[in-house]
Motif scaffolding. Structure first.
Motif, PDB file in Angstrom:
ATOM      1  N   TRP A 132       3.910  -9.991   5.511  1.00 32.94           N
ATOM      2  CA  TRP A 132       4.361 -10.158   4.142  1.00 32.94           C
ATOM      3  C   TRP A 132       4.068 -11.562   3.651  1.00 32.94           C
ATOM      4  O   TRP A 132       3.851 -12.480   4.422  1.00 32.94           O
ATOM      5  N   GLU A 133       4.060 -11.666   2.349  1.00 36.18           N
ATOM      6  CA  GLU A 133       3.929 -12.943   1.663  1.00 36.18           C
ATOM      7  C   GLU A 133       4.900 -12.901   0.502  1.00 36.18           C
ATOM      8  O   GLU A 133       5.136 -11.839  -0.083  1.00 36.18           O
ATOM      9  N   PRO A 147       0.832  -1.197   0.000  1.00 35.02           N
ATOM     10  CA  PRO A 147       0.000   0.000   0.000  1.00 35.02           C
ATOM     11  C   PRO A 147       0.875   1.259   0.000  1.00 35.02           C
ATOM     12  O   PRO A 147       1.958   1.283   0.610  1.00 35.02           O
ATOM     13  N   VAL A 148       0.416   2.282  -0.681  1.00 35.20           N
ATOM     14  CA  VAL A 148       1.142   3.551  -0.768  1.00 35.20           C
ATOM     15  C   VAL A 148       1.588   4.000   0.619  1.00 35.20           C
ATOM     16  O   VAL A 148       0.825   3.952   1.576  1.00 35.20           O
ATOM     17  N   GLY A 149       2.865   4.396   0.725  1.00 32.86           N
ATOM     18  CA  GLY A 149       3.400   4.924   1.972  1.00 32.86           C
ATOM     19  C   GLY A 149       3.894   3.882   2.957  1.00 32.86           C
ATOM     20  O   GLY A 149       4.422   4.242   4.015  1.00 32.86           O
ATOM     21  N   THR A 150       3.749   2.600   2.629  1.00 34.62           N
ATOM     22  CA  THR A 150       4.184   1.555   3.554  1.00 34.62           C
ATOM     23  C   THR A 150       5.709   1.543   3.695  1.00 34.62           C
ATOM     24  O   THR A 150       6.232   1.378   4.792  1.00 34.62           O
ATOM     25  N   LEU A 151       6.408   1.699   2.583  1.00 31.47           N
ATOM     26  CA  LEU A 151       7.870   1.669   2.590  1.00 31.47           C
ATOM     27  C   LEU A 151       8.419   3.035   2.182  1.00 31.47           C
ATOM     28  O   LEU A 151       7.962   3.620   1.203  1.00 31.47           O
ATOM     29  N   SER A 152       9.421   3.512   2.909  1.00 30.15           N
ATOM     30  CA  SER A 152      10.062   4.789   2.567  1.00 30.15           C
ATOM     31  C   SER A 152      11.044   4.576   1.416  1.00 30.15           C
ATOM     32  O   SER A 152      11.431   3.439   1.101  1.00 30.15           O
ATOM     33  N   SER A 153      11.494   5.663   0.821  1.00 26.43           N
ATOM     34  CA  SER A 153      12.500   5.586  -0.240  1.00 26.43           C
ATOM     35  C   SER A 153      13.774   4.918   0.273  1.00 26.43           C
ATOM     36  O   SER A 153      14.395   4.120  -0.433  1.00 26.43           O
ATOM     37  N   GLU A 154      14.150   5.233   1.498  1.00 29.61           N
ATOM     38  CA  GLU A 154      15.353   4.650   2.079  1.00 29.61           C
ATOM     39  C   GLU A 154      15.185   3.144   2.287  1.00 29.61           C
ATOM     40  O   GLU A 154      16.116   2.367   2.051  1.00 29.61           O
ATOM     41  N   GLN A 191      -9.482  -5.096   3.277  1.00 29.11           N
ATOM     42  CA  GLN A 191      -8.340  -4.213   3.121  1.00 29.11           C
ATOM     43  C   GLN A 191      -7.308  -4.559   4.178  1.00 29.11           C
ATOM     44  O   GLN A 191      -7.649  -4.803   5.342  1.00 29.11           O
ATOM     45  N   ARG A 192      -6.040  -4.588   3.755  1.00 22.95           N
ATOM     46  CA  ARG A 192      -5.000  -4.984   4.687  1.00 22.95           C
ATOM     47  C   ARG A 192      -3.679  -4.350   4.280  1.00 22.95           C
ATOM     48  O   ARG A 192      -3.400  -4.204   3.098  1.00 22.95           O
ATOM     49  N   THR A 193      -2.870  -3.992   5.264  1.00 25.29           N
ATOM     50  CA  THR A 193      -1.521  -3.510   4.991  1.00 25.29           C
ATOM     51  C   THR A 193      -0.596  -4.711   5.045  1.00 25.29           C
ATOM     52  O   THR A 193      -0.274  -5.216   6.124  1.00 25.29           O
ATOM     53  N   ILE A 194      -0.208  -5.168   3.863  1.00 30.16           N
ATOM     54  CA  ILE A 194       0.666  -6.333   3.731  1.00 30.16           C
ATOM     55  C   ILE A 194       1.596  -6.052   2.560  1.00 30.16           C
ATOM     56  O   ILE A 194       1.247  -5.309   1.648  1.00 30.16           O
TER      57      ILE A 194
END
Length: 139
Positions: free
Chosen positions: A99-100, A9-16, A57-60
Motif C-alpha cells: 500500500w501507499e 484492483p477489482v476484487g482486492t478487498l471484500s465487502s466485509e 501492473q501491480r496489486t497495490i
C-alpha cells in the motif's frame, strides 16, 4: 471532513474488509471529536489492467486522504499518519498487500455541507452536528 479514497484492483478487498476499514477510519476522527458523518470513505475498484506502479501492473492499494475539518500542525504529522494508517495497515499487512498512502490538507473556509459552513471546532454547533450526525442549522 476527512475524505478517504481507496484505490485497488477489482476484487482486492471484500465487502466485509471495506466495511471494516470504513468503520476504523471513522473511529479515528470520532475519537478526535468530529461528528461521524464528516468521515467519507470511497472505495474505487480499478480494473487490474488499469493499475500500474513504476510502469508495471501491480496489486497495490493506494489511499488518498483529504482533511478539511481540521488542520494538523506540523509537529503532529507523524502521529496523524500513524493513526490513519493504523485503520487499514494491519489488514493490508495480514493479507500481504502493498500500500501507499498520503494526506492532503485543505482550508476549512473552502468547505460546506448541505450549504452550511461548518461550525467552529469544539463549538456548540459542532456538538449539535455530532449529536444529530448530520448538518443542521446552528447559531
Amino acid at each position: 471532513m476527512p475524505l478517504h479514497r481507496i484505490y485497488s484492483p477489482v476484487g482486492t478487498l471484500s465487502s466485509e474488509e471495506k466495511a471494516l476499514i470504513a468503520k476504523n477510519l471513522t473511529a479515528v476522527y470520532v475519537e478526535r471529536g468530529l461528528p461521524p458523518f464528516y468521515v467519507d470513505v470511497v472505495f474505487l475498484d480499478i480494473p487490474k489492467d488499469s493499475f500500474y506502479v513504476g510502469g508495471e501492473q501491480r496489486t497495490i492499494v493506494r489511499v488518498v486522504s483529504q482533511h478539511l475539518a481540521r488542520t494538523t500542525p506540523k509537529e503532529l504529522y507523524q502521529a496523524i499518519l500513524d493513526r490513519v494508517e493504523g485503520a487499514f495497515a494491519p489488514l493490508f499487512r495480514e493479507r500481504g498487500l502493498e500500500w501507499e498512502f498520503h494526506i492532503e490538507q485543505h482550508e476549512r473556509e473552502l468547505w460546506r455541507i448541505q450549504g452550511f459552513n461548518p461550525p467552529p471546532s469544539g463549538s456548540e454547533g459542532e456538538k449539535l452536528w455530532r449529536e444529530k450526525n448530520r448538518a443542521v442549522p446552528y447559531e
